[in-house]
Design a protein around this motif. Structure first.
Motif, PDB file in Angstrom:
ATOM      1  N   SER A  52     -24.044 -17.174  32.399  1.00 31.82           N
ATOM      2  CA  SER A  52     -24.990 -18.345  32.426  1.00 31.82           C
ATOM      3  C   SER A  52     -24.701 -19.211  33.732  1.00 31.82           C
TER       4      SER A  52
ATOM      5  N   GLU B  21     -27.593 -20.533  36.229  1.00 32.73           N
ATOM      6  CA  GLU B  21     -27.921 -21.881  36.650  1.00 32.73           C
ATOM      7  C   GLU B  21     -27.670 -22.441  37.873  1.00 32.73           C
ATOM      8  N   ARG B  22     -26.402 -21.933  38.741  1.00 32.81           N
ATOM      9  CA  ARG B  22     -26.052 -22.310  39.905  1.00 32.81           C
ATOM     10  C   ARG B  22     -26.640 -21.437  41.062  1.00 32.81           C
TER      11      ARG B  22
ATOM     12  N   HIS C  63     -32.557 -13.666  36.386  1.00 35.57           N
ATOM     13  CA  HIS C  63     -32.085 -13.625  35.029  1.00 35.57           C
ATOM     14  C   HIS C  63     -31.595 -12.421  34.575  1.00 35.57           C
TER      15      HIS C  63
ATOM     16  N   HIS D 292     -28.691 -15.522  27.725  1.00 33.88           N
ATOM     17  CA  HIS D 292     -27.505 -15.946  28.270  1.00 33.88           C
ATOM     18  C   HIS D 292     -26.214 -15.335  27.830  1.00 33.88           C
TER      19      HIS D 292
END
Length: 891
Positions: free
Chosen positions: A157, A161-162, A167, A516
């Motif tokens: 995850s 996100e960062r 994905h 995720h």
């Protein structure tokens, strides 16, 4: 106490109302409607004689005392004379004898024993009735344990996100070693499986496109990565270094890598692309690392959707070192077998059969155009003999609603024998297939539900929805969007449900890649399946015990974690059931026990707990627990103690156990005597092993309460004495007959006399009294001769008494029943072997003398004797007109 008083008041009120209602319905005789009560219309009134001879089916098998019998038989003298005249003029047939005596062919299937059964039914009490639990396992508990790999999921995850890693798209796992997750930005994240820590981040040129396929070699030292734009790379897993960068010109242009797999040989791999072609990669190392590529199957002959090489890794579910060593040396290993699947066919190929590619089998594979084929290998152990096992691979070829299982057996050299074992059809479309072990697999349907199936019985053991996992699909690779969509419409359509690279299995575990989160699915350990019912405050002990019982008897499926040895396996489950039973009793008697209300609620609560506890103690053969801890627990309360003793009765009557600890037996006897359950006590004592009883105590009690069935049982089984108790019974019959002035017997003595007849019959035919089982040949011989000698005893019991009084007393008691048992004995081959012909003839002569000389025997009784003697003579093929004439003249 107030509750009880209130209940009593209610009962009184109800009784009063019932009495008033009965008064209102005081019907006159004329008000009865014949049609309403199904009373038949009589065309003519029956005669008294026909009424007396009519047999009621309810009492067809019940013996009557000799007084009633003789009283009725006196009315038949004239009929008996006619019968005897007919018999004198012609030889009696067996049919006429059977119709007269109502003889049955089976030694123990006669109306004497039915008397005993009817008495048992009639004297059972509702209060002592306890139902034995029935074991009907309707489910197998929770088999699948779904757990999130939290550390990997959190880092996944964070990457999304960062960072610009993209994905997740694909996954490969070598259990207990490494986890590899590919992303849309050409990145591979490499994790340690045990610690779930990130080991390497394998970056590459973004121009390669998304990671579309991953695969570790057998020892997790190398990782092959396939990309959406056709490139293949090999990494060193120990340091993350790129070892080989294989360009996309080794296969069809503008195609994505859909599958890539190492064989068991780390220098050879196979892969397929979105054009439907399959290639073999051989890695070389001379001056530098190189590779060679060869087309194995062209997509022009049919698009290959999936490939599956046969690997010979150590299999965790094969359990033993010996079988894994056999796997390493398996003769099929040198053939490099690979399975390929198109939309319509499965191909089994040997890559190195005499250094050439050989097609071993082509299997037809049908299905909907929206479903993809699935291939999965599994090894099974085949028992050839007691000492020899062989290991054969099984291929599961799956598409649409059908699973086909194909077995490969090595014959010699490169020759194999391939057989289709079975086909399983389900009522849903299959998206994916995963083996859990050789006996259990999981089918995933289009609604993302997991169906656990037992391979042998084809039974569905569990079904779980996994839609919350948000499974990732490989649709973009099957449509080859990164290369312009250069694929067929069939592959693009079926690719909507492609999850080859996101739903995988390894060593009995299934891994599911969500958007995720990474999930691991495996079978619960056998003990965990039991704990599932009682953990987290569920306290479903009844279901937990039932599941443990089904494991004990081998009905539960999908078991893991138990020893192979059946003795150790049973011991493990038995020990678990003991601890489970103790926890069940603690919970039931503390938390579930009624604290207030009617006393009947408390009694019913105990009756619900105890049968189940007793039943499981017997199933695991733990009488020490039943008569130890459980007895101590329920002895603390007088109500519980009484119900405990009552609950033992049905298990004794069903022969579930035949010995009781002395303390419990003493309480059991005293309780049943205090509550006047004498018949039930007698039935239980007769089923207990004589050697486990306190003989002196039991004889004293049974004599005091005249429980002659038990006395007969103990003396014959314990003392090998077949006549002492018979002698006592005959003395009592004589005294009772005298008290009634020779007109009959009391009800009590009729019951005891019938028991004596049953005992004589069972002994003469070699059965154990009173509930069957065969006497040993020596004991049967001894018992038969003792009984015949006892019946033939000459001397009178008192001075001036009649001769043969033992035989005479039984004949007076019930002539018909006595001759019935004699007929069955004389028809028994073992009896004829044990009692020589001289003794049999002497016995028949005694019968003749006793009955002809005694005026108290009626003509009908003598005709029964005559039929018996004639039957024996006819069997011997002799004509004894003298005997018939003498009988007729004397009569």
């Amino acid at each position: 106490m107030s509750d009880l008083i209130g209940e009593n008041n209610k009962v009184s009120a109800i009784s009063k109302d019932a009495d008033s209602l009965l008064d209102e319905f005081d019907l006159a005789p004329s008000s009865i409607d014949d049609s309403l009560f199904n009373i038949p219309v009589l065309t003519s009134l029956p005669s008294l004689e026909s009424i007396l001879h009519e047999q009621d089916p309810r009492f067809d098998n019940i013996s009557v005392s000799s007084s009633i019998q003789n009283q009725n038989l006196q009315q038949d003298n004239e009929n008996s004379i006619n019968i005897l005249n007919d018999l004198y003029s012609s030889q009696p047939s067996s049919a006429s004898f059977d119709s007269l005596l109502d003889i049955h062919t089976k030694p123990l299937d006669n109306y004497i024993l039915k008397i005993h059964n009817q008495q048992q039914d009639a004297t059972s009490t509702d209060e002592s009735f306890v139902e034995i639990p029935k074991h009907k396992q309707i489910n197998h508990g929770s088999l699948l344990k779904i757990c999130e790999l939290p550390t990997i999921s959190n880092q996944l995850s964070l990457c999304i996100e960062r960072t610009n890693y993209g994905h997740p798209t694909t996954i490969d796992i070598l259990i207990y070693r490494l986890v590899a997750i590919g992303t849309t930005k050409s990145v591979v994240l490499l994790f340690e499986y045990q610690t779930q820590t990130l080991k390497h981040c394998l970056n590459t040129d973004l121009s390669n496109g998304a990671v579309s396929a991953l695969n570790f070699n057998s020892d997790a030292t190398r990782l092959l990565v396939g990309y959406a734009r056709g490139r293949i790379q090999m990494y060193d897993c120990s340091n993350g270094k790129l070892l080989r960068n294989i360009s996309n010109d080794i296969h069809g242009s503008d195609t994505a890598i859909l599958n890539i797999k190492f064989t068991h040989d780390p220098t050879i791999a196979v892969f397929s692309d979105s054009g439907g072609s399959v290639y073999v990669l051989q890695f070389t190392r001379h001056l530098k690392r190189g590779y060679q590529s060869k087309c194995l199957f062209s997509g022009s002959r049919g698009e290959v959707c999936t490939i599956e090489p046969l690997l010979f890794y150590h299999q965790q579910d094969l359990l033993t070192t010996d079988t894994n060593e056999k796997l390493e040396q398996h003769p099929l290993k040198s053939m490099y077998i690979v399975a390929l699947a198109t939309f319509t066919k499965v191909f089994l190929l040997a890559l190195k059969s005499q250094n050439n590619v050989k097609i071993l089998r082509v299997q037809h594979l049908a299905g909907s155009n929206t479903t993809l084929p699935i291939l999965k290998w599994q090894f099974i152990i085949v028992k050839v003999s007691d000492k020899i096992n062989c290991i054969n691979p099984i291929l599961a070829a799956v598409r649409d609603k059908q699973c086909t299982f194909i077995q490969i057996q090595h014959v010699r050299d490169d020759e194999v024998h391939i057989t289709q074992l079975k086909q399983i059809t389900v009522d849903y479309n299959i998206k994916s297939f995963c083996w859990l072990n050789a006996r259990t697999f999981v089918l995933f349907d289009m609604f993302e539900r997991a169906h656990v199936i037992d391979q042998r019985s084809e039974e569905q053991l569990e079904c779980l929805s996994l839609s919350y996992c948000e499974l990732i699909y490989n649709t973009i690779f099957f449509k080859s969007l990164a290369t312009g969509g250069n694929v067929s419409s069939a592959l693009a359509l079926a690719g909507q449900n492609a999850c080859y690279q996101t739903l995988i299995s390894n060593q009995g575990s299934i891994f599911l890649l969500g958007t995720h989160t990474l999930y691991e699915i495996h079978l619960r350990d056998w003990s965990e399946r039991i704990d599932f019912y009682i953990e987290n405050g569920k306290n479903q002990y009844d279901q937990a015990l039932e599941l443990a019982y089904s494991m004990l008897v081998g009905k539960a499926k999908g078991l893991t974690g138990l020893p192979i040895d059946p003795i150790k396996r049973r011991q493990c489950i038995s020990d678990r059931m003991v601890s489970l039973l103790q926890a069940y009793l603690k919970f039931s008697l503390n938390q579930e026990c009624p604290q207030s209300g009617n006393i009947d609620l408390l009694k019913q609560h105990y009756r619900n707990i105890l049968p189940r506890s007793i039943d499981y103690c017997l199933l695991i053969d733990r009488l020490d627990l039943l008569f130890g801890l459980i007895y101590d627990i329920f002895s603390q309360d007088s109500i519980a103690h009484g119900i405990y003793l009552q609950c033992l009765e049905p298990y004794i009557l069903k022969n579930r156990f035949d010995s009781i600890s002395p303390m419990v037996l003493k309480d059991f006897i005293n309780y049943y005597i205090d509550h006047n359950y004498l018949y039930q006590l007698e039935q239980c004592l007769n089923r207990l092993d004589v050697s486990s009883l306190d003989i002196d105590q039991i004889i004293q009690i049974t004599r005091k309460h005249e429980l002659y069935m038990t006395l007969l049982h103990i003396y014959s089984e314990g003392f090998k004495d077949f006549t002492t108790i018979l002698k006592e019974i005959i003395e009592k019959l004589e005294d009772d007959f005298a008290q009634h002035n020779g007109t009959g017997f009391s009800t009590k003595m009729t019951v005891i006399g019938n028991q004596a007849l049953v005992f004589i019959q069972t002994t003469l035919v070699g059965e154990i009294y009173p509930f069957g089982g065969r006497l040993s040949s020596e004991m049967a011989h001894f018992g038969r001769n003792q009984i015949v000698d006892f019946l033939s005893y000459l001397h009178p019991r008192r001075t001036g008494g009649l001769l043969y009084n033992n035989l005479r007393a039984l004949l007076h008691f019930n002539t018909r029943d006595f001759f019935n048992l004699l007929t069955m004995a004389f028809d028994n081959d073992e009896f004829l072997n044990d009692i020589d012909i001289i003794k049999r003839r002497a016995f028949c002569d005694i019968l003749l003398r006793v009955m002809v000389d005694d005026v108290q025997f009626s003509s009908h009784q003598i005709s029964i004797l005559f039929n018996f003697l004639s039957r024996q003579l006819a069997k011997a093929g002799q004509q004894h007109i003298f005997v018939q004439g003498m009988l007729f003249e004397q009569w």
